[in-house]
Enzyme design. Structure first.
Site, PDB file in Angstrom:
ATOM      1  N   LYS A 271     -32.555  46.577  77.238  1.00 11.71           N
ATOM      2  CA  LYS A 271     -32.041  45.350  77.846  1.00 11.71           C
ATOM      3  C   LYS A 271     -30.897  45.536  78.797  1.00 11.71           C
ATOM      4  O   LYS A 271     -30.302  46.488  78.624  1.00 11.71           O
ATOM      5  CB  LYS A 271     -31.715  44.308  76.703  1.00 11.71           C
ATOM      6  CG  LYS A 271     -30.512  44.681  75.946  1.00 11.71           C
ATOM      7  CD  LYS A 271     -29.971  43.606  75.004  1.00 11.71           C
ATOM      8  CE  LYS A 271     -28.444  43.975  74.318  1.00 11.71           C
ATOM      9  NZ  LYS A 271     -28.001  43.063  73.273  1.00 11.71           N
TER      10      LYS A 271
ATOM     11  N   ARG B  60     -27.899  43.013  80.662  1.00 13.35           N
ATOM     12  CA  ARG B  60     -27.338  41.726  80.487  1.00 13.35           C
ATOM     13  C   ARG B  60     -26.423  41.464  81.822  1.00 13.35           C
ATOM     14  O   ARG B  60     -25.926  42.162  82.655  1.00 13.35           O
ATOM     15  CB  ARG B  60     -25.904  42.020  79.564  1.00 13.35           C
ATOM     16  CG  ARG B  60     -26.312  41.815  78.098  1.00 13.35           C
ATOM     17  CD  ARG B  60     -25.301  41.729  77.111  1.00 13.35           C
ATOM     18  NE  ARG B  60     -25.452  41.948  75.662  1.00 13.35           N
ATOM     19  CZ  ARG B  60     -26.092  40.955  74.883  1.00 13.35           C
ATOM     20  NH1 ARG B  60     -26.152  39.682  75.444  1.00 13.35           N
ATOM     21  NH2 ARG B  60     -25.992  41.282  73.559  1.00 13.35           N
TER      22      ARG B  60
ATOM     23  N   ASP C 173     -31.241  44.505  63.433  1.00 13.29           N
ATOM     24  CA  ASP C 173     -29.947  44.296  63.916  1.00 13.29           C
ATOM     25  C   ASP C 173     -29.049  44.192  62.998  1.00 13.29           C
ATOM     26  O   ASP C 173     -29.079  43.779  61.794  1.00 13.29           O
ATOM     27  CB  ASP C 173     -30.016  43.006  65.065  1.00 13.29           C
ATOM     28  CG  ASP C 173     -29.190  43.132  66.256  1.00 13.29           C
ATOM     29  OD1 ASP C 173     -28.360  44.222  66.241  1.00 13.29           O
ATOM     30  OD2 ASP C 173     -29.259  42.779  67.238  1.00 13.29           O
TER      31      ASP C 173
ATOM     32  N   ASP D  85     -25.610  36.317  66.834  1.00 10.47           N
ATOM     33  CA  ASP D  85     -24.600  35.689  67.175  1.00 10.47           C
ATOM     34  C   ASP D  85     -25.547  34.350  67.902  1.00 10.47           C
ATOM     35  O   ASP D  85     -25.611  33.396  67.341  1.00 10.47           O
ATOM     36  CB  ASP D  85     -23.804  36.393  68.115  1.00 10.47           C
ATOM     37  CG  ASP D  85     -22.608  35.376  68.615  1.00 10.47           C
ATOM     38  OD1 ASP D  85     -22.495  34.165  68.109  1.00 10.47           O
ATOM     39  OD2 ASP D  85     -21.684  35.884  69.171  1.00 10.47           O
TER      40      ASP D  85
ATOM     41  N   ALA E 215     -28.231  34.620  69.265  1.00 11.70           N
ATOM     42  CA  ALA E 215     -29.733  34.716  69.182  1.00 11.70           C
ATOM     43  C   ALA E 215     -30.712  34.832  70.482  1.00 11.70           C
ATOM     44  O   ALA E 215     -31.933  34.808  70.295  1.00 11.70           O
ATOM     45  CB  ALA E 215     -30.369  33.617  68.169  1.00 11.70           C
ATOM     46  N   GLY E 216     -29.886  35.162  71.298  1.00  5.42           N
ATOM     47  CA  GLY E 216     -30.400  35.409  72.574  1.00  5.42           C
ATOM     48  C   GLY E 216     -31.584  36.651  72.760  1.00  5.42           C
ATOM     49  O   GLY E 216     -32.616  36.787  73.224  1.00  5.42           O
TER      50      GLY E 216
END
Length: 312
Positions: free
Chosen positions: A194, A196, A220, A224, A226-227
């Site tokens: 990913k 960001r 995980d 936090d 959940a994105g």
């Protein structure tokens, strides 16, 4: 303190639900403590029974807000001044752990600061679980018992009896943890890469591996907003996955996490109860770590090894 009780367990305000379950597993009473709050938000801690000469275990996760950490620090200080023999901080979720290094100029290392605060306050030992970064153990100058949620997650995964199982991680930072699970279960490992745009906002995500026709379990340590976990689940389903479940140690679940999980491709979101979860989300399932921490406390008191507890 009773002559037959070599230790005493106390709890902060917001971890009492877990401390009560730990005490039930230990077959001992939860210690009597008073936390008085003042109009300006300040609070004071007092033990309502003698702890002189006792091995004191203080159960308190340091999840947001920072009052939970401050409450724990006052509990430690009060125990030290009340002549406790030893003070063990039982912190299932260790907050500020994501600030474990300088990842850009002129920033704090919050995890090291919190470690210094706890040691200065007077702890003799720390019992915690699934630190965001293993090296945080080295921030302490006292013994650290670092437990792993795999002790409760692994039996649960096996109980699902999923065929064509694949273990996945929503980012490459969790590849070590996911690789350990995949080896133990003898199933393939899939990674997500990913990028960001900013904190708590994922820009792009690519899958490294094959998930077509597979039942995927995403691993995980913290969820936090959940994105990341929901985007990974949606990407997996788009790539042909049969089902996607997620397992994470700590249920931070800041808004709008519940809404994102409900609307996502996830079949289920599994956490431990290191942090309380009071919001409504039908997909969230919490597994208790009380027995694991109770057994660790027993072994610390009796000076036994705790390494046999580790599944992974």
């Amino acid at each position: 303190m009773s002559q037959t009780t070599p230790f005493m367990v106390f709890s902060g305000t917001n971890s009492r639900y877990l401390a009560e379950k730990i005490c039930q597993s230990l077959d001992c009473p939860l210690g009597n403590m008073n936390i008085a709050h003042f109009a300006d938000g300040e609070f004071a801690v007092s033990y309502e029974e003698s702890i002189r000469g006792a091995n004191v275990f203080l159960v308190q996760s340091t999840f947001p807000n920072s009052d939970n950490l401050m409450e724990l620090l006052l509990m430690i200080d009060a125990a030290k001044r009340a002549s406790a023999k030893s003070i063990v901080a039982v912190i299932p979720y260790f907050g500020w752990a994501r600030q474990d290094r300088k990842d850009k100029p002129r920033v704090s290392i919050g995890a090291k600061l919190v470690a210094d605060l706890l040691v200065t306050a007077g702890i003799d030992r720390l019992i915690t679980m699934d630190l965001h970064a293993d090296q945080i153990q080295g921030f302490f100058n006292v013994p650290v018992d670092h437990l792993y949620a795999s002790a409760v997650f692994m039996p649960y995964i096996k109980s699902l009896n999923l065929e064509n199982l694949v273990i996945a991680t929503p980012d490459v930072g969790g590849s070590k943890r996911a690789n350990t699970y995949s080896k133990h279960l003898g199933v393939p490992l899939v990674l997500c890469n990913k990028t960001r745009e900013e904190a708590n906002k994922v820009a792009t995500m690519q899958i490294i591996g094959d998930v077509e026709g597979k039942n995927v379990i995403l691993l995980d340590d913290i969820v936090d907003t959940a994105g990341t976990i929901t985007k990974a689940a949606n990407v997996m389903l788009d790539a042909g996955a049969k089902s996607v479940r997620a397992i994470a140690s700590h249920c931070v679940m800041s808004d709008p996490a519940s809404e994102r999980i409900t609307a996502s491709a996830l079949t289920e979101m599994v956490f431990t109860d290191s942090i309380p979860f009071f919001k409504k989300c039908s997909k969230v399932n919490q597994l208790s770590i009380a027995d694991m921490f109770a057994l660790t406390i027993k072994r610390v008191v009796s000076n036994e090894s705790i390494s046999s507890q580790y599944i992974l």
